[in-house]
Motif scaffolding. Sequence first.
Motif, short mmCIF file in Angstrom:
data_model
loop_
_atom_site.label_atom_id
_atom_site.label_comp_id
_atom_site.label_asym_id
_atom_site.label_seq_id
_atom_site.Cartn_x
_atom_site.Cartn_y
_atom_site.Cartn_z
N LYS A 202 85.55 25.80 53.53
CA LYS A 202 86.99 25.67 53.28
C LYS A 202 87.72 26.95 53.68
N ALA A 203 87.12 28.10 53.36
CA ALA A 203 87.74 29.38 53.73
C ALA A 203 87.81 29.55 55.24
N LEU A 204 86.74 29.16 55.96
CA LEU A 204 86.76 29.25 57.42
C LEU A 204 87.84 28.35 58.01
N ARG A 205 87.97 27.15 57.47
CA ARG A 205 89.03 26.25 57.98
C ARG A 205 90.41 26.84 57.75
N ARG A 206 90.59 27.47 56.60
CA ARG A 206 91.90 28.06 56.30
C ARG A 206 92.23 29.19 57.27
N LYS A 207 91.22 29.95 57.67
CA LYS A 207 91.46 31.12 58.53
C LYS A 207 91.43 30.79 60.02
N LEU A 208 90.66 29.74 60.39
CA LEU A 208 90.45 29.47 61.81
C LEU A 208 90.95 28.11 62.28
N GLY A 209 91.44 27.31 61.35
CA GLY A 209 91.95 26.00 61.73
C GLY A 209 91.22 24.88 61.02
#
Length: 232
Positions: A202-209
């Motif tokens: 979820k954190a990666l999606r928030r930062k990278l799309g």
Amino acid sequence: MRERERRVLVVEDEPTIAESVAARLRAEGFAVDIARDGPGAVAAAGATRPDVVVLDVMLPGFDGLEVCRRIQAERPVPVLMLTARDDETDVLVGLGVGADDYLTKPFSIRELAARVHALLRRVERARADSAAPIVLGELEVNPAERRVRLAGAEVHLTPTEFDLLVHLANRPRAVQPRERLLAEIWGWGEAAGTRTVDSHVKALRRKLGADLIRTVHGVGYALEVNDTGVTS
């Protein structure tokens, strides 16, 4: 040349717990500093540049979640969060602001020390395994420098977010089961921590799309790319 002594910052306002944790970690060869409130923790992290932070959620001044946000904004560092209860919201929020692992109070001092060692091993292994940059469309992941750029702009990731992204980027389109991710990135041999994986995705999606990582329900995750690179 003697290897640099690894440093742990213990952030805990209960003196008995803080001293017990510090004593065990010192006995295992770590240099240990103690902070007892939120502002003191942020200041200590900046001054001592620890290799690992052991961080209680409930602190005077401001809480451990805010401490984690502030120290991760300055420099990526592995964080082991201590929470007073196995409350899913506390755990997920903690992982979402940059914690890498968590323990619920009351905890075993031996288990805490083992988790600290595991966090350090993971970071050191990732550095040793550094390879050529991975370029997928507008996404560039540089394992040697531990840097990520998206469309030319640098993106700040925590140590575990970075390791997870490298693992997925090395296997674009391939579905990685949660249990495998737990074993290979966190070093956990059981599947009880799958929500840890979910929080970092979820954190990666928030930062990278939001479309970067595809969920395969009941199985795991895959980095989504098309013929020219990362899916937009």
